[in-house]
Design a protein around this motif. Structure first.
Motif, short mmCIF file in Angstrom:
data_model
loop_
_atom_site.label_atom_id
_atom_site.label_comp_id
_atom_site.label_asym_id
_atom_site.label_seq_id
_atom_site.Cartn_x
_atom_site.Cartn_y
_atom_site.Cartn_z
N ASP A 767 0.91 -1.29 -0.31
CA ASP A 767 0.07 -0.30 0.08
C ASP A 767 0.98 1.42 -0.05
O ASP A 767 1.30 1.66 1.21
CB ASP A 767 -1.10 0.00 1.23
CG ASP A 767 -1.80 1.03 1.32
OD1 ASP A 767 -1.74 1.95 0.46
OD2 ASP A 767 -3.02 1.18 2.00
N ALA A 768 1.20 1.82 -1.20
CA ALA A 768 2.03 2.84 -1.10
C ALA A 768 1.27 4.46 -0.68
O ALA A 768 2.22 4.98 -0.25
CB ALA A 768 2.48 3.32 -2.89
N VAL A 769 0.02 4.32 -0.56
CA VAL A 769 -0.50 5.43 -0.17
C VAL A 769 -0.23 5.44 1.49
O VAL A 769 0.28 6.55 1.99
CB VAL A 769 -1.93 5.74 -0.29
CG1 VAL A 769 -2.57 6.88 0.33
CG2 VAL A 769 -2.47 5.80 -1.87
N ALA A 770 -0.45 4.32 2.25
CA ALA A 770 -0.45 4.50 3.56
C ALA A 770 1.20 4.36 3.96
O ALA A 770 1.49 5.14 4.53
CB ALA A 770 -0.83 2.95 4.00
N HIS A 771 2.05 3.83 3.00
CA HIS A 771 3.57 3.91 3.17
C HIS A 771 3.94 5.52 2.92
O HIS A 771 4.88 6.08 3.90
CB HIS A 771 4.16 3.35 2.12
CG HIS A 771 5.77 3.35 2.51
ND1 HIS A 771 6.37 2.63 2.97
CD2 HIS A 771 6.50 4.37 1.89
CE1 HIS A 771 7.97 3.00 2.88
NE2 HIS A 771 7.86 4.07 2.16
N TRP A 772 3.51 6.15 2.22
CA TRP A 772 3.74 7.58 2.02
C TRP A 772 3.19 8.49 3.24
O TRP A 772 4.02 9.16 3.76
CB TRP A 772 3.09 8.21 0.81
CG TRP A 772 3.53 9.82 0.69
CD1 TRP A 772 4.52 10.28 -0.02
CD2 TRP A 772 2.56 10.78 1.10
NE1 TRP A 772 4.48 11.61 0.06
CE2 TRP A 772 3.49 11.97 0.81
CE3 TRP A 772 1.40 10.86 1.65
CZ2 TRP A 772 2.92 13.17 1.08
CZ3 TRP A 772 0.97 12.26 1.92
CH2 TRP A 772 1.62 13.25 1.55
N ALA A 773 1.88 8.10 3.59
CA ALA A 773 1.65 8.86 4.85
C ALA A 773 2.35 8.58 6.11
O ALA A 773 2.77 9.48 6.85
CB ALA A 773 0.28 8.50 5.26
N LEU A 774 2.68 7.30 6.11
CA LEU A 774 3.80 6.90 7.43
C LEU A 774 4.94 7.35 7.18
O LEU A 774 5.52 8.12 8.30
CB LEU A 774 3.72 5.17 7.35
CG LEU A 774 4.66 4.78 8.30
CD1 LEU A 774 4.19 5.03 9.82
CD2 LEU A 774 4.89 3.23 8.19
N TRP A 852 10.12 -2.24 -3.55
CA TRP A 852 9.40 -3.14 -2.47
C TRP A 852 9.14 -2.32 -1.08
O TRP A 852 7.81 -2.27 -0.93
CB TRP A 852 9.94 -4.46 -2.33
CG TRP A 852 9.18 -5.37 -1.42
CD1 TRP A 852 8.14 -5.99 -1.75
CD2 TRP A 852 9.33 -5.69 -0.12
NE1 TRP A 852 7.49 -6.85 -0.83
CE2 TRP A 852 8.31 -6.62 0.23
CE3 TRP A 852 10.43 -5.21 0.83
CZ2 TRP A 852 8.20 -7.11 1.61
CZ3 TRP A 852 10.25 -5.87 1.99
CH2 TRP A 852 9.14 -6.76 2.43
N HIS A 853 10.21 -1.59 -0.74
CA HIS A 853 9.98 -1.22 0.61
C HIS A 853 8.96 0.15 0.62
O HIS A 853 8.27 0.66 1.27
CB HIS A 853 11.36 -0.50 1.07
CG HIS A 853 12.08 -1.79 1.60
ND1 HIS A 853 11.76 -2.22 3.16
CD2 HIS A 853 13.03 -2.55 1.32
CE1 HIS A 853 12.73 -3.13 3.38
NE2 HIS A 853 13.33 -3.44 2.41
N SER A 854 8.94 0.78 -0.65
CA SER A 854 8.13 2.14 -0.82
C SER A 854 6.58 1.64 -0.82
O SER A 854 5.67 2.56 -0.85
CB SER A 854 8.58 2.66 -2.21
OG SER A 854 8.22 1.79 -3.20
N GLY A 855 6.29 0.47 -0.54
CA GLY A 855 4.84 0.26 -0.40
C GLY A 855 4.78 -0.59 1.18
O GLY A 855 3.54 -1.17 1.15
N ARG A 856 5.72 -0.51 1.95
CA ARG A 856 5.49 -0.98 2.93
C ARG A 856 4.99 -0.53 4.30
O ARG A 856 5.26 0.82 4.21
CB ARG A 856 6.92 -1.80 3.72
CG ARG A 856 7.42 -3.24 3.00
CD ARG A 856 9.00 -3.44 3.59
NE ARG A 856 8.72 -3.27 5.18
CZ ARG A 856 9.95 -3.32 5.82
NH1 ARG A 856 11.07 -3.15 5.02
NH2 ARG A 856 10.30 -3.46 7.28
N THR A 857 4.23 -1.19 5.06
CA THR A 857 3.66 -0.30 6.31
C THR A 857 3.62 -1.34 7.36
O THR A 857 2.89 -1.03 8.23
CB THR A 857 2.29 -0.10 5.70
OG1 THR A 857 1.49 -1.33 5.32
CG2 THR A 857 2.14 1.21 4.85
#
Ligand SMILES: [Zn+2]
Length: 891
Positions: A767-774, A852-857
């Motif tokens: 989930d890249a959106v959640a990752h960006w928010a985090l 891969w990490h850019s979508g991690r949460t």
């Protein structure tokens, strides 16, 4: 002393946390290991020999310019991080009491009153002759913030504890800096000319006015030409003679050296100035006539010349020094005799006696300095010779500046000017060689040098004619062949270029010079490299990289510098902010380019140029040369460019750059992800798939997608990315993304309104959106990783890197095999690197890992982010520098 140090207990370097009490230092010992220990144990460490504890950071948009200063004290380089630090290290180097200098000698660790860990790496450590030491921080007064003051005060306390001095330095006196910078050029041992040097040192053992001292040294006027500054500077600073040092410091402080510029710069000197090398061909009062390595002449004021930030006398390999009589041999006999006659008269005016007068000879009454003023003596000479007083004054002043040469009839010296101080016999040999050559290539030029050397060695006794370095010989040949049409830049390639090109086409907007020059060459049937060399010069002396000289291109095309610079960002002065442009030039709209004849038009486009609004054509991020993409069937894509420009107007280029790139990355992740609902035929995936179907159609004959281009994948998601981008650029939405659970829910809901956003549980992977928010919403926008570097060494257009071609081919193959990989391919396009690599962690070594990490949460990621935030809040300077280094090494 080093033995004592090693016997002490040391801690390995890099241990985290502040000391329980007092100060600790971490440093790199001269023999390599990184050590950390209480400051009290480190007082005896020879920090002046320590390596810098942190690399000299170089990062985008930095206000400072790091570099290295060659220190005569140290006999090596000392790093600096700004021009202020450079000036201060130069002054330290000039201080006779200083015997050792080190930059960034150690990290100092301590705890603030509230227990907060603090650290600071002072700028310099200097050791004095008497063994005392001083720690120095450089910071302009207007940039000392309260937080800095706490660090400076703690550092001073630490220094006091171990008996070192502490100095906080701001901007030094600009006059002193200019003089010292100029003098620094003479500190190399090569400038020490014996026996003059020893004589001068004896004379100036006590402070004396310059002219008196020079006169006492005998041969007064000859001595003034260069020998004074080089000798005295070398001794005053290097040899640490007290009196001359003070004398010189006074001289430098009063700016007297500047006033005396005419007498110390002399014809034949090579100087670097405004990024180019020039030879001083003549001096007239305060004006200096220069000829550049390229043959262009200019006149500048001496004060202006010496105040230039890069002004240096590159006496490194001067044209060979030559006795005046040797130079005079190049002149016709009557000219020489006339000069010598004038010399006798001028000497009589100055001293009352003719040169070579017997000891005890009384001066003639009208020339007796004891009873007549200088003006009276000059009047007497004018009357004696039947010339005007002005003539006598002029001759005398030229003699003061240039010696016997000043008295030579200027018309006769013209031939000589070009060759500077070259030995007349060498000049003659080169001239002879040149006479035999009319068409000389680079190859024949080196043959000519070999022949000249042979001639000189065969004709004169061993060593009678000093032979200069090859570089100097090349310059001498260039100087002597000027006007002969032998070795100009283009001529060297056997090509004569016209002075002005007939009917030159205009440059295209944002075109890069190699592209424009290549089109001119194609249209006019000229040699492209010849043309390139004619209008460029090395970016700095000795550089392979060449940059266009706008004036030369203007002269050649008959277009004004203003018009050329308007079209080509590389020619702008001051240069544009390169961060605004993509780091790679690319082709633009094919319909616009069609109006520009002469071949491919390669441009340097700003980051926000995705579509040509006039023609509705896709430009996109740089790719391998993409085919024309007509966007007529996709009005929403064209409209996205308009919304993109509105965003740019509202938030400025940096947040917009980050927002659109991040949004593209998020769309790529969504497209790549496994959330695609099988039932929802109206989801965003279908829209994207549909666009790609039109943009990259199947070739029915080849049964393959031959029109593939990764850039077209960007076009497919561009409208949705621009719809998402305001959420990323807006401080309000950023705050919600980083807020409480409820605030975050609002943010995610808003994202879901703009694109089909399938993830209800933010903790799910990919989930890249959640990752960006985090991980990113709370941080400043990312900036370009690399920026464009103007200039190249040849006139040809930049080729494509082999790895880019290979990646493109691989992506095309993937695309042909399975059309489900569009999102993945998009992520792998280098265009997204700045948002993916923005916080490069060492373990994310592989590019795929980064993606891969850019979508991690997951929890590990959360811990990681929490740790980073804490570090950042603690304001630990070393963490920031670490990061700058990482970024530098990732490029
Ligand atoms: Zn167009």
């Amino acid at each position: 002393m080093p033995d004592v140090v090693h016997a002490l207990e040391v801690l390995p370097g890099g241990s985290a946390g502040p000391p329980a009490t007092g100060f600790e230092v971490a440093y790199i010992a001269p023999d390599g290991p990184e050590l950390r220990r209480p400051l009290a144990d480190a007082w005896a460490v020879r920090f002046e020999a320590a390596a810098p504890v942190r690399a000299f950071a170089s990062y985008r948009r930095q206000r400072n310019l790091p570099g290295r200063w060659w220190s005569a004290t140290k006999g090596g380089h000392v790093g600096y991080e700004s021009w202020l630090e450079r000036d201060q290290v130069m002054l330290l180097d000039f201080d006779p009491a200083v015997v050792g200098i080190a930059s960034q000698p150690f990290w100092l660790f301590w705890s603030a009153a509230n227990g907060r860990p603090l650290s600071h790496a002072p700028d310099y450590f200097a050791r004095h002759e008497d063994g005392t030491a001083v720690v120095i921080d450089c910071r302009p007064a207007e940039r000392r913030r309260p937080r800095d003051w706490a660090k400076f005060e703690a550092t001073e306390a630490a220094c006091t504890e171990v008996g070192w001095g502490f100095r906080l330095l701001g901007a030094p006196d600009p006059v002193v800096v200019r003089n010292v910078r100029w003098l620094a050029g003479y500190r190399h041992p090569r400038h020490r000319v014996e026996p003059v040097a020893s004589e001068l040192l004896a004379v100036f053992a006590e402070p004396l006015p310059l002219m008196d001292g020079a006169a006492a040294g005998g041969e007064s006027l000859a001595v003034l030409n260069g020998a004074v500054p080089s000798t005295l500077v070398a001794r005053a600073v290097g040899g640490r003679l007290g009196a001359p040092a003070r004398w010189f410091a006074r001289l430098a402080g009063e700016g007297a050296v500047m006033a005396g510029a005419g007498s110390v710069l002399r014809p034949g000197d090579w100087v670097t100035f405004n990024g180019d090398e020039h030879q001083v061909v003549a001096l007239a009062g305060t004006a200096v006539r220069l000829r550049s390595a390229g043959g262009a002449e200019s006149v500048v004021l001496a004060s202006y010349l010496m105040a230039a930030p890069d002004f240096v006398v590159t006496g490194a390999e001067p044209l060979p020094e030559m006795e005046p009589s040797g130079l005079l041999e190049t002149l016709p006999e009557p000219t020489r005799a006339a000069a010598e006659r004038w010399q006798r008269h001028v000497v009589e005016v100055d001293t009352g006696l003719l040169p070579g007068a017997e000891p005890g000879t009384p001066p003639r009454e009208e020339y007796d300095p004891a009873t007549r003023s200088l003006t009276e003596r000059m009047q007497a000479k004018a009357a004696e010779l039947g010339v005007s007083l002005r003539t006598v004054e002029g001759k005398r002043s030229r003699y003061v500046k240039q010696g016997l040469w000043g008295l030579v009839d200027q018309r006769a010296t013209r031939r000589w000017e070009a060759t500077g101080r070259a030995d007349a016999r060498l000049v003659a040999a080169v001239r002879e060689g040149l006479d035999g050559e009319t068409h000389l290539s680079t190859g024949t030029r080196s043959r000519l040098i070999r022949r000249v050397i042979k001639t000189v060695e065969a004709t004169y006794a061993d060593g009678a004619v000093p032979l200069p370095s090859e570089r100097t010989l090349y310059k001498l040949i260039d100087a002597l062949s000027t006007g002969r049409h032998t070795f100009g830049a283009a001529e060297a390639r056997g090509l004569m270029l016209p002075r002005t090109l007939p009917d030159p086409v205009p440059p295209a907007r944002h075109e890069i010079p190699p592209s424009y020059i290549s089109r001119l060459a194609t249209l006019l049937g000229l040699d492209i490299d010849g043309l390139w060399f004619q209008v460029t010069q090395p970016a700095y002396p000795g550089a392979g990289r060449r940059v266009v000289v706008p004036e030369r291109l203007a002269a050649l095309t008959g277009r004004s510098v203003h018009a050329l610079a308007g079209a080509m960002p590389e020619l702008r002065d001051p240069p544009p902010d390169w961060e605004m442009f993509r780091h790679q030039p690319q082709t633009g709209c094919h319909l616009c380019d069609a109006r520009h004849p002469g071949g491919k038009v390669v441009r340097l486009l700003p980051h926000h140029a995705y579509i040509c609004l006039r023609h509705g054509a896709w430009i996109g991020p740089p790719d391998i040369d993409h085919l024309a993409v007509d966007l007529a069937p996709f009005p929403e894509i064209v409209d996205a460019q308009r919304r993109h420009l509105l965003l740019l107007r509202r938030y400025g280029w940096a947040p917009t750059y980050d927002a659109v790139l991040t949004a593209l990355m998020i769309c790529a992740h969504i497209w790549y992800g496994d959330g695609r609902p099988l039932t929802d035929v109206f989801g965003v995936w279908n829209i994207w798939d549909d666009r790609v179907h039109h943009l990259i159609p199947l070739d029915p004959e080849k049964q393959d997608y031959i029109a593939y281009s990764a850039s077209k994948l960007f076009a497919a998601v561009y409208p949705e990315a621009v719809t998402l981008a305001p959420l990323i650029a807006s401080p309000y939405w950023r705050r919600l993304a980083d807020g409480t659970g409820a605030e975050q829910a609002r943010f995610f809901a808003e994202v879901g309104k703009r694109v089909t956003y399938p993830y209800n549980e933010p903790d799910r992977g990919g989930d890249a959106v959640a990752h960006w928010a985090l991980a990113d919403s709370w941080r400043p926008p990312s900036r370009p990783l690399t920026t464009y570097a103007p200039g190249r060494d040849r006139g040809t257009l930049p080729g494509l890197a082999a790895n880019r071609l290979a990646r493109q081919e691989k992506s095309a193959k993937w695309f042909s095999r399975s059309r489900r990989n569009q999102g993945r391919t998009l992520l792998f396009h280098g265009h997204l690197k700045p948002v993916l690599l923005r916080d490069r962690e060492p373990r994310y070594v592989k590019w795929e890992g980064t993606i891969w990490h850019s979508g991690r949460t997951d929890d590990l990621m959360k811990e990681e982010v929490a740790r980073r935030r804490k570090e950042l809040q603690a304001g630990a300077a070393h963490v920031r520098y670490q990061r700058a280094e990482d970024r530098a090494s990732s490029r």
